[in-house]
Design a protein around this motif. Structure first.
Motif, mmCIF file in Angstrom:
data_model
loop_
_atom_site.group_PDB
_atom_site.id
_atom_site.type_symbol
_atom_site.label_atom_id
_atom_site.label_comp_id
_atom_site.label_asym_id
_atom_site.label_seq_id
_atom_site.Cartn_x
_atom_site.Cartn_y
_atom_site.Cartn_z
ATOM 1 N N TYR A 217 -3.749 3.820 -0.878
ATOM 2 C CA TYR A 217 -4.017 3.044 -2.050
ATOM 3 C C TYR A 217 -3.340 1.553 -1.946
ATOM 4 C CZ TYR A 217 -5.923 7.245 -3.955
ATOM 5 O OH TYR A 217 -6.698 8.705 -3.916
ATOM 6 N N GLY A 218 -4.304 0.593 -2.338
ATOM 7 C CA GLY A 218 -3.430 -0.541 -2.200
ATOM 8 C C GLY A 218 -4.327 -1.565 -3.497
ATOM 9 N N LEU A 219 -4.013 -2.767 -3.872
ATOM 10 C CA LEU A 219 -4.501 -3.734 -4.786
ATOM 11 C C LEU A 219 -5.717 -4.524 -4.051
ATOM 12 C CD1 LEU A 219 -1.291 -4.991 -6.618
ATOM 13 C CD2 LEU A 219 -2.972 -3.374 -7.421
ATOM 14 N N ASP B 98 0.849 -1.259 0.168
ATOM 15 C CA ASP B 98 0.066 0.068 0.024
ATOM 16 C C ASP B 98 0.896 1.251 -0.146
ATOM 17 O OD1 ASP B 98 -1.973 -1.972 0.318
ATOM 18 O OD2 ASP B 98 -2.539 -1.226 2.137
ATOM 19 N N LEU B 99 0.384 2.152 -0.728
ATOM 20 C CA LEU B 99 1.282 3.501 -0.759
ATOM 21 C C LEU B 99 -0.001 4.767 -0.687
ATOM 22 C CD1 LEU B 99 3.356 2.643 -3.953
ATOM 23 C CD2 LEU B 99 4.279 2.867 -1.248
ATOM 24 N N ARG B 100 0.871 5.819 -0.143
ATOM 25 C CA ARG B 100 -0.014 7.057 0.072
ATOM 26 C C ARG B 100 -0.002 7.730 -1.527
ATOM 27 N NH1 ARG B 100 0.633 10.355 4.967
ATOM 28 N NH2 ARG B 100 -1.031 11.477 3.982
ATOM 29 N N PHE B 101 -0.944 8.742 -1.873
ATOM 30 C CA PHE B 101 -0.761 9.330 -3.062
ATOM 31 C C PHE B 101 0.639 9.994 -3.330
ATOM 32 C CE2 PHE B 101 -1.511 12.934 -5.871
ATOM 33 C CZ PHE B 101 -2.224 12.394 -6.836
ATOM 34 N N TYR B 102 1.111 10.731 -2.520
ATOM 35 C CA TYR B 102 2.265 11.129 -2.726
ATOM 36 C C TYR B 102 3.487 10.211 -2.836
ATOM 37 C CZ TYR B 102 4.376 10.409 1.870
ATOM 38 O OH TYR B 102 4.634 9.997 3.097
ATOM 39 N N GLU B 103 3.354 8.976 -2.372
ATOM 40 C CA GLU B 103 4.524 7.975 -2.483
ATOM 41 C C GLU B 103 4.157 7.467 -3.958
ATOM 42 O OE1 GLU B 103 4.980 6.157 2.080
ATOM 43 O OE2 GLU B 103 2.995 5.507 1.016
ATOM 44 N N LEU B 104 2.879 7.247 -4.254
ATOM 45 C CA LEU B 104 2.934 6.524 -5.514
ATOM 46 C C LEU B 104 3.486 7.721 -6.809
ATOM 47 C CD1 LEU B 104 -0.654 5.212 -5.768
ATOM 48 C CD2 LEU B 104 1.359 4.262 -6.737
ATOM 49 N N ARG B 105 3.191 9.010 -6.382
ATOM 50 C CA ARG B 105 3.526 9.868 -7.497
ATOM 51 C C ARG B 105 5.197 10.161 -7.645
ATOM 52 N NH1 ARG B 105 2.192 14.913 -5.202
ATOM 53 N NH2 ARG B 105 4.256 14.882 -4.512
#
Length: 123
Positions: free
Chosen positions: A93-95, A48-55
């Motif tokens: 967010y996560g799968l 799982d990642l937060r929005f800024y981590e994904l970006r």
């Protein structure tokens, strides 16, 4: 999941006319194979990642494109969005199980491609 395109298991065994423009599977395939959809799904395979981590993990994606991509993948049932009540709210967010199933061959594809590329010092 509410309002998504993911099909109930009873319907999942049916064959869909994927070449018809109104086929619900086409929408999911379009989101998965979009320029950024592939990278979001592969990035979330590690956890799982937060929005800024994904970006930060997906170089070159704008906040607008990441938000749009995530919205589609959430609606399709591939990605789950969890909001923690805080100020400001913390969104992770996560799968989903469906997302893990779909992302596995994408990861395999990426591995095969990177293994076949010449090393950076060659060529």
């Amino acid at each position: 999941m509410t309002g998504g395109v993911q099909l109930p298991q009873a319907e999942a065994d049916q064959r869909y006319e994927v070449f018809h423009t109104d086929c619900p599977a086409r929408t999911v395939i379009d989101h998965v194979t979009s320029k950024w959809g592939v990278w979001v799904l592969i990035s979330l395979r590690s956890g799982d990642l937060r929005f800024y981590e994904l970006r930060e993990s997906i170089r070159g994606i704008s906040e607008k494109m990441l938000a749009q991509t995530l919205r589609g993948l959430v609606e399709d049932g591939l990605v789950r969005r969890e909001v923690e009540p805080a100020s400001p709210p913390r969104v992770t967010y996560g799968l989903t199980e469906f997302g893990r199933e779909v992302s596995e061959p994408l990861g395999d594809l990426l591995d095969r491609i990177t293994q076949r590329l010449p090393s950076r010092g060659e060529g």
